[in-house]
Motif scaffolding. Structure first.
Motif, PDB file in Angstrom:
ATOM      1  N   TYR A  86       6.276   1.827   0.966  1.00 24.65           N
ATOM      2  CA  TYR A  86       5.003   1.123   1.136  1.00 24.65           C
ATOM      3  C   TYR A  86       4.782   0.688   2.580  1.00 24.65           C
ATOM      4  CZ  TYR A  86       5.758   0.418  -3.896  1.00 24.65           C
ATOM      5  OH  TYR A  86       6.006   0.598  -5.230  1.00 24.65           O
ATOM      6  N   ALA A  87       3.486   0.560   2.918  1.00 28.61           N
ATOM      7  CA  ALA A  87       3.067  -0.245   4.069  1.00 28.61           C
ATOM      8  C   ALA A  87       2.784  -1.617   3.474  1.00 28.61           C
ATOM      9  CB  ALA A  87       1.812   0.333   4.691  1.00 28.61           C
ATOM     10  N   LEU A 141       0.855  -1.187   0.000  1.00 26.88           N
ATOM     11  CA  LEU A 141       0.000   0.000   0.000  1.00 26.88           C
ATOM     12  C   LEU A 141       0.892   1.238   0.000  1.00 26.88           C
ATOM     13  CD1 LEU A 141      -2.376  -1.430   2.694  1.00 26.88           C
ATOM     14  CD2 LEU A 141      -2.997  -1.023   0.306  1.00 26.88           C
ATOM     15  N   LEU A 142       0.558   2.234  -0.819  1.00 31.64           N
ATOM     16  CA  LEU A 142       1.382   3.436  -0.916  1.00 31.64           C
ATOM     17  C   LEU A 142       1.485   4.119   0.443  1.00 31.64           C
ATOM     18  CD1 LEU A 142       0.804   5.441  -4.191  1.00 31.64           C
ATOM     19  CD2 LEU A 142       2.883   4.314  -3.363  1.00 31.64           C
ATOM     20  N   SER A 143       2.708   4.391   0.858  1.00 35.30           N
ATOM     21  CA  SER A 143       2.927   4.995   2.162  1.00 35.30           C
ATOM     22  C   SER A 143       4.004   6.069   2.013  1.00 35.30           C
ATOM     23  CB  SER A 143       3.336   3.907   3.162  1.00 35.30           C
ATOM     24  OG  SER A 143       3.411   4.434   4.457  1.00 35.30           O
ATOM     25  N   ASP A 144       4.728   6.351   3.087  1.00 35.47           N
ATOM     26  CA  ASP A 144       5.765   7.378   3.015  1.00 35.47           C
ATOM     27  C   ASP A 144       6.933   6.993   3.917  1.00 35.47           C
ATOM     28  OD1 ASP A 144       6.974   9.666   2.142  1.00 35.47           O
ATOM     29  OD2 ASP A 144       5.431  11.029   2.886  1.00 35.47           O
ATOM     30  N   HIS A 145       8.056   7.654   3.703  1.00 36.71           N
ATOM     31  CA  HIS A 145       9.260   7.460   4.503  1.00 36.71           C
ATOM     32  C   HIS A 145       9.186   8.366   5.733  1.00 36.71           C
ATOM     33  CE1 HIS A 145      13.598   7.263   5.378  1.00 36.71           C
ATOM     34  NE2 HIS A 145      13.598   6.174   4.628  1.00 36.71           N
ATOM     35  N   VAL A 146       9.879   8.007   6.794  1.00 38.17           N
ATOM     36  CA  VAL A 146       9.938   8.889   7.967  1.00 38.17           C
ATOM     37  C   VAL A 146      10.649  10.190   7.555  1.00 38.17           C
ATOM     38  CG1 VAL A 146      12.121   7.930   8.866  1.00 38.17           C
ATOM     39  CG2 VAL A 146      10.507   9.001  10.431  1.00 38.17           C
TER      40      VAL A 146
END
Ligand SMILES: [Zn+2]
Length: 339
Positions: free
Chosen positions: A213-214, A173-178
């Motif tokens: 991603y998650a 699932l589309l996510s983001d980096h810290v």
């Protein structure tokens, strides 16, 4: 005059020594994770259960006894000095040693959540040694191509689309980096793709982020959420459930007020996971030491601060925060979890 000259020479000689000692002290001062609630040790495998072993960074070995998956295979654990001063390449000896130590001879898929070196660099080597498919973004595919993988062994994901590996269903699932410091963003190609096959050795900056991603891994014995970097996209897990969440904790203490609450809402609360295990907090610039891998030095990461913020929000979400010692295996079984 001569005395002054001697003193100046002594000061000149002492300054680098003092700096060296100071740096050594700063990089040796490490928080200890053993004071936090620990996952109880299970000494024997449970037949029919799902097993999950944390092997440092965001490397997880997940097996139901028939099908074996690994996330972000990273075993080279290049030192801080070599990452900053040398071109990087997978360390074949360390990769072989880890595969031997954990008796990993066959894998079905190596799943990569973004393309930085500590997630993607070794993944093709591990996939090729174990006959696994390399699965991730187009950037990760280019890491595989540069390592000499056949196109037929590389799978570029479509976010939200389920992929089946026997009884497992895998969804990126589309996510983001810290969020991190601007200089680190520049060094690590944040929000940038790897647009051509990447052949090591190469500088650390060659392993750009690609997409983050998650990862949701569904199985009849339980669903697992893996958030390999402590970022998120609002609503990323809408409609997805997990029984256990592995979430990266590194960098949380440095974020804006309210960030960790938003992070937990979009991972733990959204998935309804009752148990949460922090990952990626080990010092991956040091060689692997099973059960005893130290945390990041305080100068790089405030483990206490990040764990405190995360565990408070996890508690507020009604879930349990539990530390899994590196190298220890968790057994997951649906009928035990929901009696
Ligand atoms: Zn990263």
């Amino acid at each position: 005059m001569a005395k002054r000259l001697i003193m100046m020479t002594a000061a000149l000689l002492a300054a680098p020594l003092f700096l060296f000692v100071l740096l050594w002290a700063l990089f040796s001062w490490r928080p200890d994770s053993s004071g936090w609630p620990q996952w109880p040790a299970s000494d024997s495998a449970e037949a029919g259960a799902l097993s999950v072993t944390w092997l440092g960074t965001s490397t997880l070995l997940i097996s139901d006894g028939v099908t074996d998956l690994m996330t972000d295979a990273y075993f080279s654990r290049a030192s801080r000095l070599s990452v900053m001063t040398q071109d990087l390449a997978p360390d074949d000896e360390r990769i072989d040693a880890m595969l031997r130590q954990y008796q990993i001879d066959g894998l079905d898929a190596v799943l990569v959540v973004h393309s930085h070196f500590d997630h993607a660099m070794d993944s093709p080597a591990v996939a090729m040694r174990t006959g696994a498919e390399l699965v991730g973004s187009e950037s990760t595919a280019n890491v595989g191509r540069g390592a000499g993988m056949a196109e037929s062994a590389i799978r570029v994901v479509v976010p939200g689309e389920a992929m089946r590996y026997a009884d497992f269903e895998v969804i990126f699932l589309l996510s983001d980096h810290v969020p991190q410091a601007a200089w680190l963003d520049r060094l690590t190609g944040m929000n940038e793709p790897i647009s051509e096959p990447l052949s090591p050795p190469a500088p650390v900056s060659a392993w750009k982020e690609g997409e983050s991603y998650a990862l949701l891994i569904r199985h009849p014995q339980g669903n697992i959420l893996i958030q390999g970097s402590a970022g998120f996209v609002d609503g990323q897990l809408d409609g997805y459930q997990a029984d256990l969440a592995f979430v990266s904790s590194v960098g949380l203490s440095r974020q804006r007020d309210g960030y960790v609450a938003d992070y937990v809402r979009n991972t733990v609360t959204a998935s309804g996971a009752p148990k949460v295990v922090p990952i990626h907090w080990d010092d991956f610039f040091l060689p692997w030491q099973a059960e005893n891998t130290p945390a990041m030095p305080l100068i790089m990461e405030d483990l206490e601060g990040s764990f405190r913020l995360l565990s408070d929000e996890v508690g507020a979400a009604g879930a349990e925060f539990v530390v899994l010692p590196p190298g220890q295996t968790i057994y997951l079984r649906k009928d035990e979890q929901h009696p």
